[in-house]
Design an enzyme around this catalytic site. Sequence first.
Site, PDB file in Angstrom:
ATOM      1  N   SER A 165       0.810  -1.213   0.000  1.00 35.08           N
ATOM      2  CA  SER A 165       0.000   0.000   0.000  1.00 35.08           C
ATOM      3  C   SER A 165       0.848   1.269   0.000  1.00 35.08           C
ATOM      4  O   SER A 165       0.398   2.325  -0.461  1.00 35.08           O
ATOM      5  CB  SER A 165      -0.948   0.004   1.209  1.00 35.08           C
ATOM      6  OG  SER A 165      -0.226  -0.111   2.421  1.00 35.08           O
ATOM      7  N   ASP A 406      -3.267   6.464  12.056  1.00 39.12           N
ATOM      8  CA  ASP A 406      -2.454   5.827  11.011  1.00 39.12           C
ATOM      9  C   ASP A 406      -1.158   6.619  10.884  1.00 39.12           C
ATOM     10  O   ASP A 406      -1.128   7.711  10.303  1.00 39.12           O
ATOM     11  CB  ASP A 406      -3.221   5.827   9.692  1.00 39.12           C
ATOM     12  CG  ASP A 406      -2.441   5.189   8.548  1.00 39.12           C
ATOM     13  OD1 ASP A 406      -1.238   4.914   8.716  1.00 39.12           O
ATOM     14  OD2 ASP A 406      -3.035   4.990   7.463  1.00 39.12           O
ATOM     15  N   HIS A 409       0.989   5.276   6.638  1.00 33.20           N
ATOM     16  CA  HIS A 409       0.783   5.811   5.298  1.00 33.20           C
ATOM     17  C   HIS A 409       1.007   7.316   5.290  1.00 33.20           C
ATOM     18  O   HIS A 409       1.292   7.917   6.325  1.00 33.20           O
ATOM     19  CB  HIS A 409      -0.614   5.435   4.800  1.00 33.20           C
ATOM     20  CG  HIS A 409      -0.844   3.961   4.752  1.00 33.20           C
ATOM     21  ND1 HIS A 409      -1.433   3.256   5.791  1.00 33.20           N
ATOM     22  CD2 HIS A 409      -0.541   3.044   3.803  1.00 33.20           C
ATOM     23  CE1 HIS A 409      -1.482   1.965   5.478  1.00 33.20           C
ATOM     24  NE2 HIS A 409      -0.959   1.809   4.277  1.00 33.20           N
TER      25      HIS A 409
END
Length: 427
Positions: A165, A406, A409
Amino acid sequence: MIQKKKRQLPLIATIFFLCTIFYNERRFQQIHQNENQRPNDDRNKPLQSPPEILDRYSVCNSTIKYNGKLDLNTRLVQSDEQEDTNDVCDVFSGRWVFDNVSFPLYNESDCPYMSDQLACHKHGRPDLMYQNWRWQPHGCDLERWNATKMWNKLRGKRLMFVGDSLNRGQWISMLCLLESVIPADKKSITPNAPLTIFRAKEYNATIEFQWAPLIVESNSDDPVNHRLDERIIRSDSVLRHASEWDHVDILVFNSYLWWRQGPVKLLWSNERNGVCEEAKSLNAMELAMKEWAKWIESNVDPLKKKVFFVTMSPTHLWSREWEPGTEGNCYNEKVPIVDEGYWGSGSDLVRMRMVGNIVNKLKSKVSVINITQMSEYRKDGHPSIYRKFWESRSSEQLANPASYSDCIHWCLPGVPDVWNQLLFHFL
């Protein structure tokens, strides 16, 4: 008497015809069996069928311990352009400069390919400073981004990002950086799949993303359903993914995050009884990287194909590492770290040395884009709570935002845009 013999002839002809059919059918069966039969000296050997394709339903019938060893004595190398060259600027060494004139390079809301996982402003992030930082190397400048010039570099070519990702985030960044100069009727994108392709017709070019989080074949190769408790890989096979690499002109690889999530099960291609070996993630990553390196060594002509390896993208899970005495993470961070040379636990130096050892042996076949140090400074660049979450949050989590932030990312526009500037620089 003659009439009786004439009546018997049709019966005899019918019996003869049926016998002929039976005989020929037997002959056809024998011929077919002989064609599929191995030579006489192989008749007692078991037939070798191709290994089962790994998917999310694959299981290990039993597990034994892996006893391999690692060689971690080689330093991390940078791309050939920077290695042992004193008269060329090291673009990987520098600082972040606030620049709200030149940055961001695009608007989040204007990019039709933006991911809800990375669209931080859309999901409520109140500050926008994270979009305005420009990477400034010491002693030189990066060439300013130019979408048309990049398309000319890509004309008639396939550019493919391969990884997890984080690499998908870099691919989305590249689409957002480039798509605005292509007319709507001259661009298209395939649906989300193991290989997703953006096409620009007037340049006869594609920008592609292949979901391959562990580089080698694994049970997590489904781009949607890959959250599994047990990770199984064929550490001796890249064939499933490499079938798409042969005719690609520019390959950008990344592999790191998925190797930091506990032990990995190894199921070798020649294993027929479903017996797995359980390895530490570092051992398993080394095996996978060596298999990747074998493919590069055998299949890459640097005059025809460019290969880049993007180093690990750091996490910012513990604020005490950049601000002693605190117990938070990237949540509510608004400015980069200014301490040059800062390293946190989100960057695994042992893993970097191992990767450097393998990449170094490939010499001119692979160039390294060293994003790790520059990204270490950007504790402010993660989505934290400002992204779409597919799981609902408990009241306890909602009361403590840092608990579900998060910090892995990156928001877009943001840090991955600079990774692509570096790719632009080396192309």
